[in-house]
Design an enzyme around this catalytic site. Structure first.
Site, PDB file in Angstrom:
ATOM      1  CG  HIS A  27      -2.008  -1.134   1.015  1.00 55.31           C
ATOM      2  ND1 HIS A  27      -2.551  -1.817   2.067  1.00 55.31           N
ATOM      3  CD2 HIS A  27      -2.578  -1.665  -0.108  1.00 55.31           C
ATOM      4  CE1 HIS A  27      -3.404  -2.722   1.616  1.00 55.31           C
ATOM      5  NE2 HIS A  27      -3.441  -2.652   0.302  1.00 55.31           N
ATOM      6  CB  SER A  82      -5.620  -1.963  -3.006  1.00 55.58           C
ATOM      7  OG  SER A  82      -6.433  -3.114  -3.121  1.00 55.58           O
ATOM      8  CD  GLU A 100     -13.236 -10.387  -3.597  1.00 59.34           C
ATOM      9  OE1 GLU A 100     -12.163  -9.782  -3.436  1.00 59.34           O
ATOM     10  OE2 GLU A 100     -13.344 -11.619  -3.466  1.00 59.34           O
ATOM     11  N   GLY A 154     -10.748 -11.511 -11.914  1.00 57.33           N
ATOM     12  CA  GLY A 154      -9.965 -10.338 -12.295  1.00 57.33           C
ATOM     13  C   GLY A 154      -8.877 -10.653 -13.304  1.00 57.33           C
ATOM     14  CG  ASP A 211      -3.152  -7.873  -3.189  1.00 57.41           C
ATOM     15  OD1 ASP A 211      -2.288  -8.719  -2.905  1.00 57.41           O
ATOM     16  OD2 ASP A 211      -3.811  -7.247  -2.330  1.00 57.41           O
TER      17      ASP A 211
HETATM   18  N1  SAM Z   1      -6.151  -5.942  -2.880  1.00 55.79           N
HETATM   19  C1  SAM Z   1      -6.765  -5.987  -1.558  1.00 55.79           C
HETATM   20  C2  SAM Z   1      -6.128  -4.928  -0.700  1.00 55.79           C
HETATM   21  O1  SAM Z   1      -4.954  -4.613  -0.881  1.00 55.79           O
HETATM   22  O2  SAM Z   1      -6.831  -4.373   0.136  1.00 55.79           O
HETATM   23  C3  SAM Z   1      -6.664  -7.330  -0.929  1.00 55.79           C
HETATM   24  C4  SAM Z   1      -7.032  -8.469  -1.822  1.00 55.79           C
HETATM   25  S1  SAM Z   1      -6.913 -10.073  -1.141  1.00 55.79           S
HETATM   26  C5  SAM Z   1      -5.209 -10.346  -1.006  1.00 55.79           C
HETATM   27  C6  SAM Z   1      -7.355 -11.067  -2.519  1.00 55.79           C
HETATM   28  C7  SAM Z   1      -8.825 -11.042  -2.871  1.00 55.79           C
HETATM   29  O3  SAM Z   1      -9.011 -11.582  -4.169  1.00 55.79           O
HETATM   30  C8  SAM Z   1      -9.711 -11.877  -1.956  1.00 55.79           C
HETATM   31  O4  SAM Z   1     -10.740 -11.070  -1.449  1.00 55.79           O
HETATM   32  C9  SAM Z   1     -10.279 -12.982  -2.856  1.00 55.79           C
HETATM   33  O5  SAM Z   1     -11.615 -13.317  -2.548  1.00 55.79           O
HETATM   34  C10 SAM Z   1     -10.199 -12.348  -4.206  1.00 55.79           C
HETATM   35  N2  SAM Z   1     -10.039 -13.272  -5.358  1.00 55.79           N
HETATM   36  C11 SAM Z   1      -9.444 -14.495  -5.389  1.00 55.79           C
HETATM   37  N3  SAM Z   1      -9.347 -14.930  -6.651  1.00 55.79           N
HETATM   38  C12 SAM Z   1      -9.878 -13.960  -7.444  1.00 55.79           C
HETATM   39  C13 SAM Z   1     -10.019 -13.789  -8.842  1.00 55.79           C
HETATM   40  N4  SAM Z   1      -9.578 -14.728  -9.705  1.00 55.79           N
HETATM   41  N5  SAM Z   1     -10.575 -12.656  -9.312  1.00 55.79           N
HETATM   42  C14 SAM Z   1     -11.022 -11.698  -8.455  1.00 55.79           C
HETATM   43  N6  SAM Z   1     -10.899 -11.792  -7.119  1.00 55.79           N
HETATM   44  C15 SAM Z   1     -10.329 -12.901  -6.613  1.00 55.79           C
END
Ligand code: SAM
Length: 310
Positions: free
Chosen positions: A19, A100, A118, A149, A169
């Site tokens: 971040h 993020s 998400e 994503g 991420d």
């Molecule tokens: N980027 C966020 C932050 O910095 O605040 C944290 C994200 S967390 C590490 C990863 C997230 O991706 C989780 O909430 C999970 O449910 C989601 N996720 C997992 N696989 C995914 C995919 N293929 N596409 C979108 N979201 C996904």
């Protein structure tokens, strides 16, 4: 695949690195009036209550955000990031941690846009509810995609204003994520070569993780790779001993900011004497005469005693 919830990890050492770099990139994009998009391929819930049962369970923020809040003489990159964290805690107690999407929302001007992917069926609802509380402007600027994503990214590229930041991420719970990152980044670059792509990755004892970073390094693009080790790798396990941010087409200001911040972060977030950092940049990121030296000396520095090999 759907067991990961970021609330258990909010504000930990990995979030701090990720971040702080993201805020620096956003600031850089705000230097120009031209609008831009932020595309967050793995959004999570947006904001986290550090007093909640989930966050308190592991208390990971204690060895992350809390150490920064207790420190003095912060490097500018860290100080700037903490200003944003403080914005979401106006009463002066760090009870809420902005993820993020919230850091992006804080930076966006009226004409800028945020796209959030998400996939978790419950997390997307939490994200939607959290967003609703941010008010009309945030809702209008943001598009939520309950979709993958990795696959969805290319459909948004190039962004309409031809300026954009992608933050990728994943949780890497599924080792297929390492390959998906590479494919998604390749697809992204083929549609939008000038975008800034910030990819978070874990430092774990897993072949796929090392191979992913090597493959990213071999792409013919400018990049900066900042990796922070906070402790000795867990014996025979897959536990996180640190993390890295790989930034493609980084702001030219980022390397200097990290050069100042990484030694300080390694010292401040150290959990044992194996804490260290590496800061590397692509040969093409510098003038040719410097590139040779930079490639050979990958700016690897270690804090604490020299360590035995793993
Ligand atoms: N980027 C966020 C932050 O910095 O605040 C944290 C994200 S967390 C590490 C990863 C997230 O991706 C989780 O909430 C999970 O449910 C989601 N996720 C997992 N696989 C995914 C995919 N293929 N596409 C979108 N979201 C996904």
């Amino acid at each position: 695949m759907f067991s990961y919830r970021h609330a258990f990890h909010a504000g930990n050492h990995a979030d701090v690195l990720k971040h702080a770099i993201l805020v620096h990139i956003l600031d850089y994009y705000n230097r120009k009036d031209t609008p831009y998009w932020v595309i967050d391929t793995h959004a999570g819930a947006g904001i986290y209550d550090l007093t909640s049962e989930w966050a308190a369970k592991n208390g990971e923020f204690v060895d992350g955000l809390d150490r920064l809040l207790a420190a003095e003489s912060l490097p500018p990159l860290v100080e700037r990031y903490l200003l944003d964290v403080q914005h979401f805690n106006p009463d002066g107690v760090a009870n809420f941690y902005p993820g993020s999407p919230w850091l992006a929302l804080r930076a966006l001007r009226d004409a800028d846009r945020l796209h959030l992917f998400e996939m978790h069926p419950t997390e997307i609802d939490v994200l939607r509810d959290n967003l609703a509380e941010q008010g009309e402007r945030a809702i209008e600027q943001t598009t939520l995609h309950q979709a993958d994503g990795f696959r969805g990214l290319k459909g948004l590229l190039p962004p309409l204003p031809r300026r954009g930041i992608v933050i990728m991420d994943p949780s890497y719970e599924d080792k297929a994520d390492y390959r998906s990152v590479l494919q998604s980044i390749k697809d992204g670059l083929s549609r939008f070569a000038t975008g800034c792509y910030a990819i978070w990755y874990p430092l774990v004892q897993r072949r796929e993780a090392h191979e992913m970073v090597r493959s990213l390094e071999n792409m013919d693009v400018k990049w900066i790779d900042a990796a922070l080790t906070v402790r000795k790798p867990v014996e025979g396990g897959l536990g996180l001993h640190g993390s890295g941010m790989f930034v493609i087409n980084p702001p030219w200001t980022l390397h200097k900011a990290l050069d100042e911040a990484m030694p300080w972060l390694a010292k401040t977030l150290a959990q044992d004497d194996r804490a260290s950092f590496t800061l590397a940049l692509s040969p093409s990121a510098e003038a040719p005469a410097v590139a040779k030296r930079v490639k050979k000396d990958r700016h690897i520095k270690r804090v604490g005693k020299p360590a035995a090999k793993d």
